[in-house]
Enzyme design. Structure first.
Site, PDB file in Angstrom:
ATOM      1  N   LYS A 133       0.840  -1.209   0.000  1.00 61.61           N
ATOM      2  CA  LYS A 133       0.000   0.000   0.000  1.00 61.61           C
ATOM      3  C   LYS A 133       0.870   1.253   0.000  1.00 61.61           C
ATOM      4  CE  LYS A 133      -4.290  -1.825   1.793  1.00 61.61           C
ATOM      5  NZ  LYS A 133      -5.068  -2.165   2.979  1.00 61.61           N
ATOM      6  N   LYS A 145      -8.236  -9.684 -14.754  1.00 63.81           N
ATOM      7  CA  LYS A 145      -9.070  -9.809 -13.561  1.00 63.81           C
ATOM      8  C   LYS A 145      -9.981  -8.575 -13.441  1.00 63.81           C
ATOM      9  CE  LYS A 145      -8.835  -9.637  -8.596  1.00 63.81           C
ATOM     10  NZ  LYS A 145      -8.483  -8.755  -7.576  1.00 63.81           N
ATOM     11  N   LYS A 158     -11.831  -2.706  -9.793  1.00 61.93           N
ATOM     12  CA  LYS A 158     -12.119  -1.276 -10.000  1.00 61.93           C
ATOM     13  C   LYS A 158     -10.874  -0.537 -10.451  1.00 61.93           C
ATOM     14  CE  LYS A 158     -12.664  -0.384  -5.141  1.00 61.93           C
ATOM     15  NZ  LYS A 158     -12.639  -1.799  -4.766  1.00 61.93           N
TER      16      LYS A 158
END
Ligand code: ADP
Ligand code: TRP
Length: 321
Positions: free
Chosen positions: A110, A190, A193
């Site tokens: 992240k 895949k 979003k």
């Protein structure tokens, strides 16, 4: 069996979320005691806009109820309605070595993607362990990306138990969703979003049809035989279809004479038949938010009742009581 899972509220759901996460979680309620919560404390690590966080949280509640979550069987709640989880996170922090968190992939990934490197993000796995351990969950269904977090939860439970020389926490087992469940997006990657290749569950029929017409296919001419097993349209069709329906469409692919336009129409029809009742139910729920809030409030009460004895045992074991 007591099963728990958490969902981060993070925007509009797509077919990948539905078939990869929601449907399997909802299936569990048939035979298990399920705790399912909306991880809104966790979402704070990435969503800072209060209106957005509130909206996303409500969306998850509406989405799950519309898709068949039965609040009589599944204890459904907002994480922030069970603040005891933070006390437990603290008790677990005390036994959590820094190195354990420094090795967490999700934190490193992240931060590499530009998410703020703050303490909440770093301590995320400890809060997640507390979510799981506070209700004594036996099984935790998660995606592969969460496997390490589950290991950390087990590790912390074991360390705590050893330190106090008592079985305060049960060691949870993961149920790792297997790879075959990956739903392709309209471009064949895949569905996600972040790739902008999604088909929304609650989009309008018109929008969904339009998106389905954009699913990428090869350029085999209409009259030639086609291979269903390498076709994105067929892969999506399979998710909705019975075995017989799958076999029938596969036969049409192999026979030739059917264009991809017709296959897309079959996909649009079958997805509409499945999703339309969810959409109708969601509209009803949107018009009755008091009911939705009551469900979450009652879920939180049930969750807190399950948490209380575990937290009391942990507080006693360390000398806070
Ligand atoms: P996104 O990739 O759109 O950001 P998330 O990472 O928020 O989706 O995923 C939420 C849940 O939905 C996870 O449990 C994940 O396993 C599942 N999921 C997301 N995309 C897919 C997909 N294409 N196929 C199967 N499951 C998926
Ligand atoms: N970390 C999970 C995710 O990003 C969400 C989550 C929070 C969770 N707490 C949990 C999942 C406890 C399972 C159990 O998807």
């Amino acid at each position: 069996m007591r099963v728990l899972t958490g969902i981060q509220p993070s925007g509009k759901l797509h077919l990948g979320n539905y078939f990869g996460a929601m449907k399997p979680s909802l299936a569990l309620q048939e035979e298990n005691e399920v705790f399912l919560f909306i991880a809104n404390y966790h979402a704070q690590t990435t969503t800072r806009d209060p209106a957005l966080l509130r909206g996303y949280t409500q969306d998850v509640a509406l989405d799950f109820l519309a898709c068949g979550l039965d609040p009589a069987r599944t204890t459904f709640y907002r994480q922030s309605d069970v603040p005891e989880v933070h006390e437990l996170a603290w008790l677990l922090s005390v036994v959590c070595p820094m190195g354990l968190l420094e090795r967490a992939h999700s934190y490193k990934d992240k931060v590499a993607r530009g998410v703020d490197a703050n303490h909440a993000l770093f301590a995320y796995p400890v809060l997640m362990a507390a979510d799981i351990l506070c209700v004594n969950a036996e099984k935790v269904p998660v995606g592969k990306d969460q496997k390490q977090h589950l290991e950390i939860a087990r590790d912390l439970a074991g360390k705590f138990n050893r330190q106090v020389d008592a079985e305060v926490f049960r060691l949870p087992e993961p149920i790792i969703k297997d790879e075959v469940a990956i739903v392709p997006g309209i471009d064949g990657q895949k569905m996600s979003k972040s790739y902008g290749n999604t088909i929304e569950i609650f989009g309008s029929t018109k929008k969904i049809r339009k998106t389905i017409m954009k699913v990428v296919t090869d350029s085999t001419p209409l009259e030639d035989p086609k291979d269903p097993d390498t076709c994105n349209v067929f892969a999506l069709y399979k998710l909705f279809a019975t075995e017989e329906e799958q076999a029938a469409l596969a036969e049409q692919y192999r026979a030739g004479g059917m264009g991809y336009g017709a296959a897309k129409k079959a996909l649009a029809d079958i997805s509409e038949a499945h999703l339309e009742p969810f959409r109708a139910r969601r509209l009803e729920l949107e018009a009755d938010l008091d009911y939705v809030n009551d469900v979450l409030r009652e879920g939180a009460q049930r969750a807190r009742a399950a948490v209380q004895p575990v937290l009391t045992a942990a507080r006693r074991a360390v000398g806070l009581e």
